[in-house]
Design a protein around this motif. Structure first.
Motif, mmCIF file in Angstrom:
data_model
loop_
_atom_site.group_PDB
_atom_site.id
_atom_site.type_symbol
_atom_site.label_atom_id
_atom_site.label_comp_id
_atom_site.label_asym_id
_atom_site.label_seq_id
_atom_site.Cartn_x
_atom_site.Cartn_y
_atom_site.Cartn_z
ATOM 1 N N LYS A 1 0.860 -1.176 0.000
ATOM 2 C CA LYS A 1 0.000 0.000 0.000
ATOM 3 C C LYS A 1 0.901 1.233 0.000
ATOM 4 C CE LYS A 1 -3.755 -2.323 2.476
ATOM 5 N NZ LYS A 1 -4.601 -2.325 3.704
ATOM 6 N N LEU A 2 1.148 1.772 -1.190
ATOM 7 C CA LEU A 2 2.081 2.878 -1.349
ATOM 8 C C LEU A 2 1.455 4.181 -0.871
ATOM 9 C CD1 LEU A 2 4.895 3.662 -2.455
ATOM 10 C CD2 LEU A 2 3.784 4.114 -4.656
ATOM 11 N N VAL A 3 2.174 4.897 0.005
ATOM 12 C CA VAL A 3 1.744 6.207 0.491
ATOM 13 C C VAL A 3 2.861 7.187 0.143
ATOM 14 C CG1 VAL A 3 1.048 7.586 2.471
ATOM 15 C CG2 VAL A 3 0.475 5.140 2.381
ATOM 16 N N LEU A 4 2.555 8.187 -0.691
ATOM 17 C CA LEU A 4 3.580 9.080 -1.231
ATOM 18 C C LEU A 4 3.550 10.452 -0.563
ATOM 19 C CD1 LEU A 4 3.250 8.230 -5.022
ATOM 20 C CD2 LEU A 4 5.259 7.801 -3.604
ATOM 21 N N THR A 5 4.726 11.005 -0.331
ATOM 22 C CA THR A 5 4.890 12.366 0.160
ATOM 23 C C THR A 5 5.942 13.054 -0.687
ATOM 24 O OG1 THR A 5 4.319 11.813 2.451
ATOM 25 C CG2 THR A 5 5.590 13.818 2.104
ATOM 26 N N GLU A 6 5.599 14.215 -1.266
ATOM 27 C CA GLU A 6 6.581 14.983 -2.043
ATOM 28 C C GLU A 6 7.048 16.175 -1.227
ATOM 29 O OE1 GLU A 6 5.623 17.764 -5.424
ATOM 30 O OE2 GLU A 6 6.565 16.148 -6.587
ATOM 31 N N ASP A 7 8.364 16.362 -1.144
ATOM 32 C CA ASP A 7 8.933 17.484 -0.408
ATOM 33 C C ASP A 7 10.403 17.593 -0.781
ATOM 34 O OD1 ASP A 7 9.111 19.623 1.358
ATOM 35 O OD2 ASP A 7 8.049 18.574 2.968
ATOM 36 N N VAL A 8 11.045 18.680 -0.346
ATOM 37 C CA VAL A 8 12.471 18.845 -0.609
ATOM 38 C C VAL A 8 13.255 17.891 0.284
ATOM 39 C CG1 VAL A 8 12.251 21.218 -1.380
ATOM 40 C CG2 VAL A 8 12.637 20.756 1.043
ATOM 41 N N THR A 9 14.497 17.625 -0.091
ATOM 42 C CA THR A 9 15.299 16.586 0.550
ATOM 43 C C THR A 9 15.419 16.788 2.049
ATOM 44 O OG1 THR A 9 16.579 16.327 -1.486
ATOM 45 C CG2 THR A 9 17.531 15.427 0.523
ATOM 46 N N GLU A 10 15.725 18.002 2.483
ATOM 47 C CA GLU A 10 15.956 18.248 3.909
ATOM 48 C C GLU A 10 14.742 17.869 4.747
ATOM 49 O OE1 GLU A 10 17.252 21.901 6.945
ATOM 50 O OE2 GLU A 10 17.075 22.257 4.783
ATOM 51 N N ARG A 11 13.555 18.246 4.286
ATOM 52 C CA ARG A 11 12.354 17.939 5.078
ATOM 53 C C ARG A 11 12.011 16.455 5.000
ATOM 54 N NH1 ARG A 11 10.550 23.348 3.456
ATOM 55 N NH2 ARG A 11 9.375 22.513 1.692
ATOM 56 N N LEU A 12 12.281 15.819 3.874
ATOM 57 C CA LEU A 12 12.058 14.377 3.788
ATOM 58 C C LEU A 12 12.977 13.627 4.745
ATOM 59 C CD1 LEU A 12 11.647 13.758 -0.055
ATOM 60 C CD2 LEU A 12 9.848 13.875 1.675
ATOM 61 N N LEU A 13 14.226 14.054 4.827
ATOM 62 C CA LEU A 13 15.160 13.409 5.749
ATOM 63 C C LEU A 13 14.696 13.566 7.199
ATOM 64 C CD1 LEU A 13 18.546 14.483 4.130
ATOM 65 C CD2 LEU A 13 17.608 12.171 4.215
ATOM 66 N N GLU A 14 14.159 14.729 7.519
ATOM 67 C CA GLU A 14 13.650 14.954 8.876
ATOM 68 C C GLU A 14 12.468 14.027 9.162
ATOM 69 O OE1 GLU A 14 11.817 18.566 11.662
ATOM 70 O OE2 GLU A 14 12.339 18.936 9.564
ATOM 71 N N LYS A 15 11.551 13.909 8.197
ATOM 72 C CA LYS A 15 10.388 13.032 8.393
ATOM 73 C C LYS A 15 10.825 11.579 8.502
ATOM 74 C CE LYS A 15 7.280 16.208 5.969
ATOM 75 N NZ LYS A 15 6.506 16.479 4.739
ATOM 76 N N LEU A 16 11.829 11.203 7.732
ATOM 77 C CA LEU A 16 12.336 9.834 7.811
ATOM 78 C C LEU A 16 12.943 9.571 9.184
ATOM 79 C CD1 LEU A 16 12.879 7.259 5.991
ATOM 80 C CD2 LEU A 16 15.212 8.153 5.786
ATOM 81 N N SER A 17 13.722 10.523 9.689
ATOM 82 C CA SER A 17 14.372 10.331 10.992
ATOM 83 C C SER A 17 13.362 10.230 12.121
ATOM 84 C CB SER A 17 15.350 11.481 11.261
ATOM 85 O OG SER A 17 14.658 12.701 11.502
ATOM 86 N N LYS A 18 12.191 10.848 11.944
ATOM 87 C CA LYS A 18 11.159 10.826 12.982
ATOM 88 C C LYS A 18 10.175 9.682 12.799
ATOM 89 C CE LYS A 18 11.382 15.789 13.931
ATOM 90 N NZ LYS A 18 10.669 17.090 13.890
ATOM 91 N N GLY A 19 10.439 8.813 11.827
ATOM 92 C CA GLY A 19 9.586 7.651 11.627
ATOM 93 C C GLY A 19 8.309 7.916 10.869
ATOM 94 N N ARG A 20 8.186 9.087 10.244
ATOM 95 C CA ARG A 20 6.979 9.412 9.493
ATOM 96 C C ARG A 20 7.038 8.906 8.059
ATOM 97 N NH1 ARG A 20 6.450 15.696 11.612
ATOM 98 N NH2 ARG A 20 6.082 15.184 13.805
ATOM 99 N N LEU A 21 8.232 8.552 7.603
ATOM 100 C CA LEU A 21 8.420 7.950 6.286
ATOM 101 C C LEU A 21 9.275 6.702 6.447
ATOM 102 C CD1 LEU A 21 9.175 11.117 4.090
ATOM 103 C CD2 LEU A 21 7.043 9.808 4.142
ATOM 104 N N ASP A 22 9.150 5.782 5.476
ATOM 105 C CA ASP A 22 9.919 4.536 5.514
ATOM 106 C C ASP A 22 11.127 4.575 4.593
ATOM 107 O OD1 ASP A 22 7.983 3.263 7.236
ATOM 108 O OD2 ASP A 22 6.692 3.060 5.477
ATOM 109 N N VAL A 23 10.959 5.145 3.413
ATOM 110 C CA VAL A 23 12.001 5.088 2.391
ATOM 111 C C VAL A 23 11.915 6.346 1.535
ATOM 112 C CG1 VAL A 23 10.535 3.839 0.736
ATOM 113 C CG2 VAL A 23 13.024 3.596 0.598
#
Length: 329
Positions: free
Chosen positions: A126-148
Motif C-alpha cells: 500500500k504505497l503512500v507518497l509524500t513529495e517534499d524537498v530533501t531536507e524535510r524528507l530526511l527529517e520526516k524519515l528520521s522521525k519515523g513518518r516515512l519509511d524510504v
C-alpha cells in the motif's frame, strides 16, 4: 525492579518535544490534552525528575534532562516498534504500507511509470507518497513518518543506507538564439562559468548540484548574483529559460518527460566533467525492512533509461558517500 516508561508515555514526550505545543501534541497522539498532560506528569513522578520547565508561562520548555530523555526516547521507541516489523517482514515481504518520500525534481517525471510498476510487482504493498524537498524528507524519515526515500545523490544523507539505481545526466537548456543553440552541438563544461544561470530556489538539492557542475569548469559566482533568477519548480525554470532570462541545467528525466514542450528551449549535452545526478533509494540505517528496500531498488532499475544503471562501486560520488556513512555508523 525499576518501573519502565510505557510506549505511550514515550510517544507523548516525543510529540511534545517535536511540536512544542500541548494541543498539537495531543492531536498527533489522538488523545485529549488533559490525557497527554497527565501521562507526562505520571512519567515525571515515575522517574522522580522534572522534564518540563513549568515556570516559564504557557511556552513549552524542556529542561536539559527533558531534552536528553526525549532524544533517548526516540531511539528506544524506534527499537521497540521495529520488533513487530521484523516479524511482519519475514511473514509477508513487500506487504502493507510503504510510506515513500520523493523530491519535486523526480516525482512529476517518474511517478507515472513508478506507481503502475509497483502495483504490478508488489500487489500487497500500500504505497503512500509524500513529495517534499530533501531536507524535510530526511527529517520526516528520521522521525519515523516515512519509511524510504527516492533521492537524487550526492546528498547529505547521514544516518541512511542508500542504494544508487541510475545516473540522470544534466542537459544544458538555452533560449532560442543563444550561442549554445546556434553554434554548438555540445557545450564544454568551462563555458558555463560565464553564463547567467537560472536556478531553483534554496532547499532544492538540484540547485546545489547545478552549482557544483558549474564550478567544475572554474570559478563561478552566478549563485551569489543578486540578479540571479530563481524558480520554485522545474516547470517554472524551463519557462524562464524560454523567455531568455538565462541558461539552466535540467535533468534528462525531466527533458524526456516533455517539460520543454512549447517553450522553444534548445537542449545540448555537456562535455567534460561529471555532469549528472544519481537516482537512488535511502532508508534509516539498520531498518528491519532493509530486505524490502533492496527489493524495491531492484524493481526500480526497470525504470532506468538505457545503460544508466549504476552500483555504489561504479559511481564515485555515491561510493564516497557510502564510505562516510559506514564511518558514521
Amino acid at each position: 525492579m525499576q518501573a519502565l516508561p510505557s510506549p505511550q508515555q514515550l510517544r507523548y514526550l516525543i510529540a511534545l518535544a517535536e511540536l512544542r505545543h500541548f494541543g498539537r501534541a495531543a492531536a498527533a497522539c489522538s488523545v485529549t490534552q488533559s490525557t497527554l498532560s497527565a501521562g507526562l506528569l505520571a512519567l515525571e513522578r515515575q522517574m522522580d525528575a522534572q522534564l518540563l520547565d513549568r515556570d516559564v508561562g504557557k511556552r513549552v520548555v524542556f529542561t536539559p534532562l527533558g531534552d536528553e530523555v526525549a532524544r533517548r526516547a526516540r531511539v528506544a521507541l524506534d527499537a521497540l516498534e521495529a520488533i513487530p516489523l521484523i516479524a511482519q517482514a519475514a511473514r509477508a515481504p513487500m506487504h502493507g504500507p510503504m510510506r515513500m518520500g520523493v523530491i519535486p525534481t523526480i516525482g512529476p517525471f517518474l511517478l507515472p511509470r513508478l506507481v503502475p510498476l509497483l502495483r504490478e510487482r508488489f500487489p500487497g504493498m500500500k504505497l503512500v507518497l509524500t513529495e517534499d524537498v530533501t531536507e524535510r524528507l530526511l527529517e520526516k524519515l528520521s522521525k519515523g513518518r516515512l519509511d524510504v526515500l527516492l533521492l537524487a545523490m550526492p546528498c547529505m544523507c547521514d544516518g541512511l543506507e542508500t542504494i544508487p539505481i541510475w545516473r540522470d545526466p544534466f542537459i544544458v537548456a538555452a533560449p532560442p538564439g543563444h550561442p549554445f543553440a546556434i553554434n554548438m552541438a555540445d557545450v564544454p563544461l568551462n563555458r558555463l562559468q560565464s553564463e547567467h544561470m537560472v536556478l531553483l530556489e534554496d532547499g532544492h538539492c538540484l540547485r546545489e548540484q547545478t552549482v557544483d557542475v558549474c564550478r567544475q569548469g572554474g570559478s563561478w559566482s552566478g549563485e551569489e548574483s543578486e540578479t540571479a533568477h530563481t524558480a520554485s519548480s522545474l516547470h517554472t525554470l524551463a519557462r524562464m529559460i524560454g523567455q531568455g532570462l538565462g541558461v539552466g541545467l535540467l535533468p534528462r528525466m525531466a527533458v524526456d518527460s516533455g517539460i520543454l514542450n512549447g517553450t522553444g528551449v534548445v537542449t545540448r549535452s555537456i562535455e567534460g566533467g561529471q555532469a549528472w545526478r544519481t537516482i537512488g533509494v535511502g532508508w534509516r540505517a539498520k531498518s528491519p525492512r532493509a530486505a524490502d528496500y533492496h527489493a524495491l531498488a531492484q524493481a526500480l532499475r526497470a525504470l532506468a533509461p538505457g545503460d544508466t544503471s549504476v552500483s555504489a562501486e561504479g559511481d564515485p560520488a555515491v561510493a564516497s558517500a557510502a564510505v562516510g556513512l559506514e564511518a558514521a555508523v
